[in-house]
Scaffold this motif. Structure first.
Motif, PDB file in Angstrom:
ATOM      1  N   LEU A 186     -14.669  -6.385  38.821  1.00 19.87           N
ATOM      2  CA  LEU A 186     -15.736  -6.809  37.925  1.00 19.87           C
ATOM      3  C   LEU A 186     -16.864  -7.420  38.745  1.00 19.87           C
ATOM      4  O   LEU A 186     -16.609  -8.077  39.758  1.00 19.87           O
ATOM      5  N   ILE A 226      -9.795  -9.366  28.057  1.00 22.46           N
ATOM      6  CA  ILE A 226     -10.264  -7.998  28.249  1.00 22.46           C
ATOM      7  C   ILE A 226      -9.754  -7.056  27.166  1.00 22.46           C
ATOM      8  O   ILE A 226     -10.539  -6.327  26.544  1.00 22.46           O
ATOM      9  N   VAL A 227      -8.456  -7.056  26.884  1.00 18.28           N
ATOM     10  CA  VAL A 227      -7.904  -6.135  25.879  1.00 18.28           C
ATOM     11  C   VAL A 227      -8.464  -6.414  24.490  1.00 18.28           C
ATOM     12  O   VAL A 227      -8.967  -5.496  23.832  1.00 18.28           O
ATOM     13  N   MET A 247     -11.241  -7.785  23.671  1.00 19.34           N
ATOM     14  CA  MET A 247     -12.661  -7.440  23.657  1.00 19.34           C
ATOM     15  C   MET A 247     -12.859  -5.931  23.593  1.00 19.34           C
ATOM     16  O   MET A 247     -13.704  -5.442  22.841  1.00 19.34           O
ATOM     17  N   LEU A 248     -12.083  -5.194  24.373  1.00 18.78           N
ATOM     18  CA  LEU A 248     -12.182  -3.735  24.328  1.00 18.78           C
ATOM     19  C   LEU A 248     -11.749  -3.198  22.964  1.00 18.78           C
ATOM     20  O   LEU A 248     -12.387  -2.285  22.424  1.00 18.78           O
ATOM     21  N   GLU A 249     -10.671  -3.756  22.407  1.00 17.88           N
ATOM     22  CA  GLU A 249     -10.228  -3.322  21.074  1.00 17.88           C
ATOM     23  C   GLU A 249     -11.310  -3.584  20.033  1.00 17.88           C
ATOM     24  O   GLU A 249     -11.600  -2.724  19.194  1.00 17.88           O
ATOM     25  N   ARG A 250     -11.915  -4.761  20.101  1.00 16.79           N
ATOM     26  CA  ARG A 250     -12.982  -5.116  19.152  1.00 16.79           C
ATOM     27  C   ARG A 250     -14.190  -4.193  19.332  1.00 16.79           C
ATOM     28  O   ARG A 250     -14.782  -3.728  18.362  1.00 16.79           O
ATOM     29  N   PHE A 251     -14.546  -3.948  20.581  1.00 17.10           N
ATOM     30  CA  PHE A 251     -15.678  -3.068  20.863  1.00 17.10           C
ATOM     31  C   PHE A 251     -15.439  -1.680  20.281  1.00 17.10           C
ATOM     32  O   PHE A 251     -16.296  -1.123  19.595  1.00 17.10           O
ATOM     33  N   ILE A 252     -14.270  -1.112  20.540  1.00 18.14           N
ATOM     34  CA  ILE A 252     -13.964   0.230  20.055  1.00 18.14           C
ATOM     35  C   ILE A 252     -13.890   0.258  18.530  1.00 18.14           C
ATOM     36  O   ILE A 252     -14.384   1.186  17.895  1.00 18.14           O
ATOM     37  N   ASP A 289     -17.484   0.294  17.085  1.00 17.41           N
ATOM     38  CA  ASP A 289     -18.426   1.293  17.590  1.00 17.41           C
ATOM     39  C   ASP A 289     -18.489   2.461  16.603  1.00 17.41           C
ATOM     40  O   ASP A 289     -17.608   3.315  16.574  1.00 17.41           O
TER      41      ASP A 289
END
Length: 83
Positions: A21, A51-52, A54-59, A62
């Motif tokens: 990062l 990280i997980v 945040m990525l789950e929320r982002f996906i 979207d």
């Protein structure tokens, strides 16, 4: 209490992940974890645990991804050789 997109993190078994990062992103994750922990009363949350979710929320939020996923998941019409 700050209005963050993430709520309390589930108590889950840790998984090893190795990523590189930018230092600025790591500092932001560290700060986010401090704020999240302070608001939840549990103490700072380690950046790797963010990280997980945040990525789950982002996906999950979207719309373009959801639209494209629905488009890819739709069955293709069968070719009718009689037409």
């Amino acid at each position: 209490m700050a209005k963050l997109k993430l709520g309390p993190l589930p108590d889950d078994r840790p998984v090893k992940l190795t990523v590189e990062l930018p230092a600025s992103l790591h500092r932001d994750l560290f700060s986010y974890g401090e704020i999240l922990g302070r608001d939840g009363g549990d103490g700072p949350v380690e950046p790797v645990r963010l990280i997980v979710p945040m990525l789950e929320r982002f996906i999950a939020t979207d719309r373009g991804f959801a639209r494209a996923r629905r488009g890819c998941a739709a069955p293709k019409p069968a070719h009718d050789p009689t037409s």
